[in-house]
Scaffold this active site. Structure first.
Site, PDB file in Angstrom:
ATOM      1  CD  GLU A   1     -34.300  -3.227  24.959  1.00 29.80           C
ATOM      2  OE1 GLU A   1     -34.948  -4.191  25.391  1.00 29.80           O
ATOM      3  OE2 GLU A   1     -33.851  -2.327  25.667  1.00 29.80           O
TER       4      GLU A   1
ATOM      5  CB  CYS B   1     -30.996   4.367  20.835  1.00 32.22           C
ATOM      6  SG  CYS B   1     -29.956   3.290  21.815  1.00 32.22           S
TER       7      CYS B   1
ATOM      8  CB  CYS C   1     -24.248  -7.947  25.122  1.00 37.07           C
ATOM      9  SG  CYS C   1     -22.598  -7.202  25.083  1.00 37.07           S
TER      10      CYS C   1
ATOM     11  CB  CYS D   1     -21.097  -4.405  31.573  1.00 43.29           C
ATOM     12  SG  CYS D   1     -19.992  -4.172  30.173  1.00 43.29           S
TER      13      CYS D   1
ATOM     14  CB  CYS E   1     -25.226  -3.863  31.086  1.00 44.45           C
ATOM     15  SG  CYS E   1     -26.084  -3.869  29.513  1.00 44.45           S
TER      16      CYS E   1
ATOM     17  CB  CYS F   1     -28.985  -0.197  27.542  1.00 43.93           C
ATOM     18  SG  CYS F   1     -28.009  -1.510  26.909  1.00 43.93           S
TER      19      CYS F   1
HETATM   20  N1  SAH Z   1     -22.095  -2.261  24.178  1.00 52.55           N
HETATM   21  C1  SAH Z   1     -21.859  -0.902  23.933  1.00 52.55           C
HETATM   22  C2  SAH Z   1     -23.069  -0.143  23.488  1.00 52.55           C
HETATM   23  C3  SAH Z   1     -24.377  -0.469  24.131  1.00 52.55           C
HETATM   24  S1  SAH Z   1     -24.563  -0.043  25.821  1.00 52.55           S
HETATM   25  C4  SAH Z   1     -21.245  -0.249  25.145  1.00 52.55           C
HETATM   26  O1  SAH Z   1     -21.206  -0.867  26.194  1.00 52.55           O
HETATM   27  O2  SAH Z   1     -20.754   0.862  25.009  1.00 52.55           O
HETATM   28  C5  SAH Z   1     -24.847   1.704  25.758  1.00 52.55           C
HETATM   29  C6  SAH Z   1     -24.412   2.463  27.002  1.00 52.55           C
HETATM   30  O3  SAH Z   1     -25.294   2.202  28.115  1.00 52.55           O
HETATM   31  C7  SAH Z   1     -23.015   2.102  27.480  1.00 52.55           C
HETATM   32  O4  SAH Z   1     -22.278   3.257  27.776  1.00 52.55           O
HETATM   33  C8  SAH Z   1     -23.317   1.291  28.707  1.00 52.55           C
HETATM   34  O5  SAH Z   1     -22.231   1.227  29.565  1.00 52.55           O
HETATM   35  C9  SAH Z   1     -24.521   2.011  29.268  1.00 52.55           C
HETATM   36  N2  SAH Z   1     -25.287   1.254  30.263  1.00 52.55           N
HETATM   37  C10 SAH Z   1     -25.575  -0.046  30.300  1.00 52.55           C
HETATM   38  N3  SAH Z   1     -26.292  -0.361  31.394  1.00 52.55           N
HETATM   39  C11 SAH Z   1     -26.480   0.789  32.076  1.00 52.55           C
HETATM   40  C12 SAH Z   1     -27.144   1.127  33.295  1.00 52.55           C
HETATM   41  N4  SAH Z   1     -27.761   0.211  34.030  1.00 52.55           N
HETATM   42  N5  SAH Z   1     -27.117   2.420  33.679  1.00 52.55           N
HETATM   43  C13 SAH Z   1     -26.501   3.363  32.935  1.00 52.55           C
HETATM   44  N6  SAH Z   1     -25.866   3.104  31.788  1.00 52.55           N
HETATM   45  C14 SAH Z   1     -25.836   1.826  31.358  1.00 52.55           C
HETATM   46 FE1  SF4 Z   2     -22.729  -5.344  26.421  1.00 52.04          FE
HETATM   47 FE2  SF4 Z   2     -24.194  -3.983  28.132  1.00 52.04          FE
HETATM   48 FE3  SF4 Z   2     -21.573  -4.101  28.455  1.00 52.04          FE
HETATM   49 FE4  SF4 Z   2     -22.585  -2.677  26.411  1.00 52.04          FE
HETATM   50  S1  SF4 Z   2     -22.855  -2.278  28.590  1.00 52.04           S
HETATM   51  S2  SF4 Z   2     -20.871  -4.140  26.347  1.00 52.04           S
HETATM   52  S3  SF4 Z   2     -24.376  -3.932  25.907  1.00 52.04           S
HETATM   53  S4  SF4 Z   2     -22.981  -5.851  28.580  1.00 52.04           S
END
Ligand code: SAH
Ligand code: SF4
Length: 343
Positions: free
Chosen positions: A90, A103, A110, A114, A117, A331
């Site tokens: 996406e 974006c 991934c 996290c 996420c 995301c």
């Molecule tokens: N993997 C990279 C980039 C993609 S994620 C990273 O983690 O930085 C892009 C951003 O969205 C990151 O700052 C991530 O922590 C945030 N993100 C992911 N899931 C989220 C959520 N449920 N609420 C708010 N931010 C979120």
């Molecule tokens: Fe991966 Fe989501 Fe963590 Fe970014 S926030 S590193 S996309 S698991």
């Protein structure tokens, strides 16, 4: 077969030379590719013979729009692309005062895991090639008819886990012969793979590095981001300081506000201490609720208090505006929904 859009201009020149063609054709072909042509036939200033030869030698990737959502609130557009092997990724097109921002995703899934996420829930399926990341930008531009001015690598995937392809993408997208987006208009967001941040510093790029910090202490950070076990906060900050010292570029820190988890006054104080003395900027992001995670967003009041606590200690912090509130703009959410529907 080689994906033609994953080739740099230099690589394309030498490939053409090997085919017995004039290398100057590479510039023309590169230009067409970066306009988002859907077949070699569209390259009208290239001879029929050469077009046929290109089709024989190279693969031209053309992602399909599998789903598209347009926000009625602010016009944000979310795309779900179906790649040639059926995998979906996406991208989001956002409209800001300073221009249109794309974006983009860098991986299918991934592996960083996290806890908050949606992108990480199913693990990593595969890396995207440089050409496939470029396709997200090209075809969003083509579909919307709007020029993209800025790029953020903040979609699904950890860009520094797909280092070589992401670097190649940066080369492709900044070329004057292509869509020519200045490095200063590109941000790369990472969960904090410290040694890769140091490697990236060595590339001496002018892009903005965005670090997803989300917590200033190891206990909290490790509980929501497994990457913190490999690269704890102190190690990560050392890499960030090295990045700043090497490139002179101010680092942006993403800090997600999760109720009773990351939004406590002592955490604001600790965060301010961590960043003291280095030019930096903190983006406070309201947590987007993900069905599979127990984390809750902080209240508006505690976000405001956290921001004030940072500002009082000399750290600039802004609260990120939520775009596309009526669509699955966060995301990984659109792809997740699609995957859940697949039997
Ligand atoms: N993997 C990279 C980039 C993609 S994620 C990273 O983690 O930085 C892009 C951003 O969205 C990151 O700052 C991530 O922590 C945030 N993100 C992911 N899931 C989220 C959520 N449920 N609420 C708010 N931010 C979120
Ligand atoms: Fe991966 Fe989501 Fe963590 Fe970014 S926030 S590193 S996309 S698991």
């Amino acid at each position: 077969m080689t994906e033609i859009k994953s080739l740099t201009l230099e690589e394309l020149k030498s490939a053409l030379k090997d085919m017995g063609e004039k290398p100057f054709r590479a510039g023309q072909i590169f230009k067409w590719l970066h306009e988002g042509v859907q077949s070699f036939e569209e390259m009208s200033n290239i001879s029929k013979e050469l077009r046929a030869k290109l089709a024989e030698h190279f693969l031209l990737t053309v992602p399909e729009v599998a789903c598209k959502q347009v926000s009625q609130v602010d016009g944000t557009v979310k795309y779900l692309w179906k790649m040639r092997d059926g995998d979906c990724v996406e991208s989001v097109l956002m409209h800001y005062e300073h221009g249109n921002t794309a974006c983009v995703s860098t991986q299918v899934g991934c592996r960083m895991g996290c806890k908050f996420c949606a992108s990480g829930l199913g693990g990593l399926k595969r890396h995207l090639s440089a050409g496939e990341i470029l396709d997200e930008v090209l075809f969003m531009q083509r579909d919307s008819g709007e020029k993209i001015n800025n790029i953020v690598l903040m979609g699904t995937g950890e860009p520094l886990d797909n280092y070589d392809n992401v670097l190649k993408f940066l080369n492709l997208v900044t070329r004057p012969e292509g869509i020519c987006i200045g490095q200063r208009h590109i941000s790369l967001s990472t969960s904090g793979i410290a040694d890769k941040i140091e490697k990236l510093a060595g590339e001496k790029l002018q892009i903005t590095l965005s670090v997803s910090l989300h917590a200033p202490d190891d206990e909290t950070r490790s509980s929501i981001m497994p990457v913190n076990d490999a690269y704890p906060v102190e190690r990560l900050m050392r890499a960030c300081n090295y990045y700043f010292d090497t490139t002179g570029r101010r680092i942006s820190y993403e800090y997600m506000m999760a109720r009773d988890k990351t939004d406590q006054p002592w955490q604001a104080e600790k965060l301010a201490k961590l960043l003291r003395g280095r030019p930096s900027h903190v983006n406070l992001i309201p947590l987007n609720e993900v069905a599979e995670s127990p984390l809750q967003p902080s209240t508006k009041e505690s976000v405001r208090r956290f921001q004030q606590a940072l500002e009082k200690r000399g750290v600039t912090a802004t609260v990120r505006r939520k775009l596309g509130p009526d669509i699955d703009a966060a995301c990984g959410q659109l792809r997740r929904r699609e995957l859940n529907q697949t039997p």
